[in-house]
Write a protein that holds these residues in place. Structure first.
Motif, PDB file in Angstrom:
ATOM      1  N   GLY A  52     -44.856 -35.189  -0.368  1.00 19.81           N
ATOM      2  CA  GLY A  52     -44.935 -35.218   1.088  1.00 19.81           C
ATOM      3  C   GLY A  52     -43.595 -34.935   1.742  1.00 19.81           C
ATOM      4  O   GLY A  52     -43.516 -34.206   2.744  1.00 19.81           O
ATOM      5  N   VAL A  53     -42.522 -35.499   1.179  1.00 19.45           N
ATOM      6  CA  VAL A  53     -41.173 -35.246   1.709  1.00 19.45           C
ATOM      7  C   VAL A  53     -40.844 -33.759   1.598  1.00 19.45           C
ATOM      8  O   VAL A  53     -40.361 -33.132   2.557  1.00 19.45           O
ATOM      9  N   THR A  54     -41.106 -33.183   0.421  1.00 18.60           N
ATOM     10  CA  THR A  54     -40.812 -31.764   0.196  1.00 18.60           C
ATOM     11  C   THR A  54     -41.624 -30.876   1.128  1.00 18.60           C
ATOM     12  O   THR A  54     -41.082 -29.947   1.755  1.00 18.60           O
ATOM     13  N   ALA A  55     -42.916 -31.152   1.240  1.00 15.62           N
ATOM     14  CA  ALA A  55     -43.781 -30.346   2.107  1.00 15.62           C
ATOM     15  C   ALA A  55     -43.359 -30.467   3.571  1.00 15.62           C
ATOM     16  O   ALA A  55     -43.390 -29.474   4.318  1.00 15.62           O
ATOM     17  N   SER A  56     -42.964 -31.658   3.989  1.00 12.39           N
ATOM     18  CA  SER A  56     -42.529 -31.867   5.378  1.00 12.39           C
ATOM     19  C   SER A  56     -41.272 -31.055   5.683  1.00 12.39           C
ATOM     20  O   SER A  56     -41.181 -30.398   6.728  1.00 12.39           O
ATOM     21  N   ILE A  57     -40.304 -31.110   4.773  1.00 13.23           N
ATOM     22  CA  ILE A  57     -39.058 -30.358   4.991  1.00 13.23           C
ATOM     23  C   ILE A  57     -39.340 -28.860   5.015  1.00 13.23           C
ATOM     24  O   ILE A  57     -38.791 -28.130   5.850  1.00 13.23           O
ATOM     25  N   LEU A  58     -40.205 -28.395   4.119  1.00 12.06           N
ATOM     26  CA  LEU A  58     -40.544 -26.971   4.088  1.00 12.06           C
ATOM     27  C   LEU A  58     -41.180 -26.524   5.400  1.00 12.06           C
ATOM     28  O   LEU A  58     -40.881 -25.433   5.910  1.00 12.06           O
TER      29      LEU A  58
ATOM     30  N   THR B 155     -40.104 -40.982  17.130  1.00  8.43           N
ATOM     31  CA  THR B 155     -38.962 -41.633  16.482  1.00  8.43           C
ATOM     32  C   THR B 155     -37.825 -40.624  16.290  1.00  8.43           C
ATOM     33  O   THR B 155     -37.132 -40.285  17.233  1.00  8.43           O
ATOM     34  N   SER B 156     -37.632 -40.199  15.055  1.00  6.38           N
ATOM     35  CA  SER B 156     -36.628 -39.183  14.742  1.00  6.38           C
ATOM     36  C   SER B 156     -37.153 -38.306  13.621  1.00  6.38           C
ATOM     37  O   SER B 156     -38.205 -38.594  13.036  1.00  6.38           O
ATOM     38  N   MET B 157     -36.421 -37.251  13.318  1.00 10.95           N
ATOM     39  CA  MET B 157     -36.906 -36.302  12.315  1.00 10.95           C
ATOM     40  C   MET B 157     -37.075 -36.973  10.953  1.00 10.95           C
ATOM     41  O   MET B 157     -38.142 -36.869  10.326  1.00 10.95           O
ATOM     42  N   TRP B 158     -36.066 -37.684  10.471  1.00 12.83           N
ATOM     43  CA  TRP B 158     -36.131 -38.264   9.139  1.00 12.83           C
ATOM     44  C   TRP B 158     -37.053 -39.470   9.086  1.00 12.83           C
ATOM     45  O   TRP B 158     -37.677 -39.738   8.048  1.00 12.83           O
ATOM     46  N   GLU B 159     -37.167 -40.209  10.167  1.00  9.67           N
ATOM     47  CA  GLU B 159     -38.149 -41.301  10.200  1.00  9.67           C
ATOM     48  C   GLU B 159     -39.562 -40.741  10.140  1.00  9.67           C
ATOM     49  O   GLU B 159     -40.436 -41.297   9.478  1.00  9.67           O
ATOM     50  N   GLY B 160     -39.787 -39.648  10.847  1.00  6.99           N
ATOM     51  CA  GLY B 160     -41.102 -39.010  10.813  1.00  6.99           C
ATOM     52  C   GLY B 160     -41.443 -38.501   9.431  1.00  6.99           C
ATOM     53  O   GLY B 160     -42.571 -38.673   8.950  1.00  6.99           O
ATOM     54  N   ILE B 161     -40.468 -37.866   8.760  1.00  8.93           N
ATOM     55  CA  ILE B 161     -40.684 -37.369   7.404  1.00  8.93           C
ATOM     56  C   ILE B 161     -40.985 -38.527   6.460  1.00  8.93           C
ATOM     57  O   ILE B 161     -41.935 -38.479   5.660  1.00  8.93           O
ATOM     58  N   GLY B 162     -40.182 -39.594   6.536  1.00  3.82           N
ATOM     59  CA  GLY B 162     -40.366 -40.729   5.637  1.00  3.82           C
ATOM     60  C   GLY B 162     -41.682 -41.455   5.844  1.00  3.82           C
ATOM     61  O   GLY B 162     -42.402 -41.757   4.878  1.00  3.82           O
ATOM     62  N   THR B 163     -42.025 -41.710   7.096  1.00  6.95           N
ATOM     63  CA  THR B 163     -43.248 -42.467   7.387  1.00  6.95           C
ATOM     64  C   THR B 163     -44.502 -41.669   7.039  1.00  6.95           C
ATOM     65  O   THR B 163     -45.433 -42.194   6.422  1.00  6.95           O
ATOM     66  N   SER B 164     -44.537 -40.403   7.417  1.00  5.59           N
ATOM     67  CA  SER B 164     -45.715 -39.581   7.118  1.00  5.59           C
ATOM     68  C   SER B 164     -45.881 -39.399   5.611  1.00  5.59           C
ATOM     69  O   SER B 164     -47.008 -39.409   5.093  1.00  5.59           O
ATOM     70  N   SER B 165     -44.770 -39.258   4.896  1.00  5.50           N
ATOM     71  CA  SER B 165     -44.845 -39.109   3.434  1.00  5.50           C
ATOM     72  C   SER B 165     -45.268 -40.407   2.768  1.00  5.50           C
ATOM     73  O   SER B 165     -45.989 -40.394   1.765  1.00  5.50           O
ATOM     74  N   LEU B 166     -44.836 -41.533   3.325  1.00  8.54           N
ATOM     75  CA  LEU B 166     -45.245 -42.837   2.794  1.00  8.54           C
ATOM     76  C   LEU B 166     -46.752 -43.021   2.931  1.00  8.54           C
ATOM     77  O   LEU B 166     -47.431 -43.446   1.991  1.00  8.54           O
ATOM     78  N   LEU B 167     -47.287 -42.688   4.099  1.00  2.93           N
ATOM     79  CA  LEU B 167     -48.726 -42.800   4.320  1.00  2.93           C
ATOM     80  C   LEU B 167     -49.487 -41.826   3.418  1.00  2.93           C
ATOM     81  O   LEU B 167     -50.549 -42.159   2.887  1.00  2.93           O
ATOM     82  N   PHE B 168     -48.937 -40.644   3.246  1.00  3.40           N
ATOM     83  CA  PHE B 168     -49.556 -39.651   2.354  1.00  3.40           C
ATOM     84  C   PHE B 168     -49.600 -40.182   0.924  1.00  3.40           C
ATOM     85  O   PHE B 168     -50.615 -40.055   0.231  1.00  3.40           O
ATOM     86  N   GLY B 169     -48.511 -40.798   0.467  1.00  2.15           N
ATOM     87  CA  GLY B 169     -48.463 -41.355  -0.875  1.00  2.15           C
ATOM     88  C   GLY B 169     -49.439 -42.493  -1.074  1.00  2.15           C
ATOM     89  O   GLY B 169     -50.049 -42.630  -2.140  1.00  2.15           O
ATOM     90  N   MET B 170     -49.610 -43.327  -0.041  1.00  4.87           N
ATOM     91  CA  MET B 170     -50.500 -44.479  -0.150  1.00  4.87           C
ATOM     92  C   MET B 170     -51.957 -44.074  -0.309  1.00  4.87           C
ATOM     93  O   MET B 170     -52.770 -44.850  -0.816  1.00  4.87           O
ATOM     94  N   LEU B 171     -52.299 -42.871   0.111  1.00  2.18           N
ATOM     95  CA  LEU B 171     -53.682 -42.403   0.003  1.00  2.18           C
ATOM     96  C   LEU B 171     -53.952 -41.661  -1.307  1.00  2.18           C
ATOM     97  O   LEU B 171     -55.036 -41.112  -1.492  1.00  2.18           O
TER      98      LEU B 171
ATOM     99  N   PHE C 254     -48.765 -42.468  -6.363  1.00  5.57           N
ATOM    100  CA  PHE C 254     -48.021 -42.768  -5.138  1.00  5.57           C
ATOM    101  C   PHE C 254     -46.643 -42.105  -5.112  1.00  5.57           C
ATOM    102  O   PHE C 254     -46.288 -41.432  -4.137  1.00  5.57           O
ATOM    103  N   PHE C 255     -45.852 -42.291  -6.165  1.00  7.18           N
ATOM    104  CA  PHE C 255     -44.476 -41.781  -6.166  1.00  7.18           C
ATOM    105  C   PHE C 255     -44.448 -40.256  -6.121  1.00  7.18           C
ATOM    106  O   PHE C 255     -43.666 -39.661  -5.371  1.00  7.18           O
TER     107      PHE C 255
END
Length: 291
Positions: free
Chosen positions: A183-189, A156-172, A176-177
């Motif tokens: 997940g967003v912070t860790a992805s950007i880092l 997809t794209s960089m920000w879509e990847g960050i958002g989707t992976s963080s969403l899945l991480f939160g759901m587990l 959640f929030f």
């Protein structure tokens, strides 16, 4: 590296790995503590080590390309601050969720606040604590920030990847929030440093603090932590203030990191453009001299 791996292959490995482990463990022991530890070790150690080890070997890529010590020391203090901020945000967010649930599902609030007694088995407690504080964070960063994030970005794209992976991480995760923003912070880092060790350290610091508080002082800080249903109302003001302040600070940190990441990506694009220009000039034949 991670872009060449397929998420569905890893999911398949994990499914069959846990299935085989569960069957073997049931045959060997009926002790629920042993079954629990065995499944966790399969999920966090056996399957990830076998899968990622095979992939690194297959691609002939050393582990040091994605996890390395160079430059990591300068992140230790910022990571400590991020963990503290994230912990207080999660505490206040838990209060908000309980406050919303209380009028409509008080039984659920009582269930969430009920604390199960610790098992008497010291070996089990030490093993589970080690898994939660150290082993789990390492495995989850390889899964979510390595495999899933990079694979999604390539599709997809960089920000879509960050958002989707963080969403899945939160759901587990139950929080959640907090887990989503983590997940967003860790992805950007990771994308900013190209070093998976940075989000791994962030994750280890965070989970170690949680485990430490759980064993040493589960009610700390007393003025903020909700231990029983009455605390939802008596500690509403400090929780609301903490939630407001930490939310602003977390979003400010994410915005600052995002700006640094965008700047880095723009510089990389510019360097690629310059490289192509140089290659085009080198491959261009000499013009014949005019008579």
């Amino acid at each position: 590296m991670f872009e060449e791996m397929r998420t569905r292959d890893f999911v398949r490995w994990m499914f069959f790995g846990i299935l085989i482990a569960a069957f073997a463990l049931v045959q060997l022991s009926q002790n629920p503590l042993i079954l629990d530890v065995g499944i966790q070790l399969t999920f966090y150690v056996i399957v990830p080590v076998l899968y990622f080890g095979r992939q690194f070997q297959k691609q002939q890529v050393p582990l040091s390309r994605v996890v390395f010590l160079k430059g990591a020391s300068r992140w230790l203090l910022p990571l400590t601050g991020l963990v503290t901020l994230s912990t207080f945000f999660s505490m206040a967010m838990l209060w908000l969720q309980l406050r919303v649930l209380m009028p409509v599902a008080p039984w659920m609030v009582d269930s969430l606040l009920e604390r199960a007694p610790f098992p008497d088995n010291i070996a089990y407690l030490i093993t589970v604590s080690l898994i939660v504080a150290v082993i789990g964070p390492i495995a989850e960063e390889f899964m979510f920030r390595g495999l899933l994030l990079k694979r999604l970005i390539s599709k997809t794209s960089m920000w879509e990847g960050i958002g989707t992976s963080s969403l899945l991480f939160g759901m587990l995760h139950m929080d959640f929030f907090g887990a989503f923003l983590f997940g967003v912070t860790a992805s950007i880092l990771y994308l900013l440093t190209d070093n998976l060790l940075i989000p791994i350290l962030l994750h280890i610091f965070h989970n170690s603090l949680v485990v430490g508080l759980m064993f040493i002082s589960p009610g700390w800080p007393e003025w903020l932590t909700v231990m029983e249903s009455a605390d939802i109302y008596t500690k509403a003001v400090p929780n609301a203030i903490v939630l407001f302040v930490t939310s602003i600070l977390i979003f400010a940190v994410i915005l600052r990191l995002a700006q640094s990441l965008n700047k880095k990506k723009e510089e990389e694009k510019y360097q690629v453009f310059l490289k192509k220009q140089r290659e085009a000039l080198q491959n261009e034949p000499d013009h014949p001299e005019m008579p």
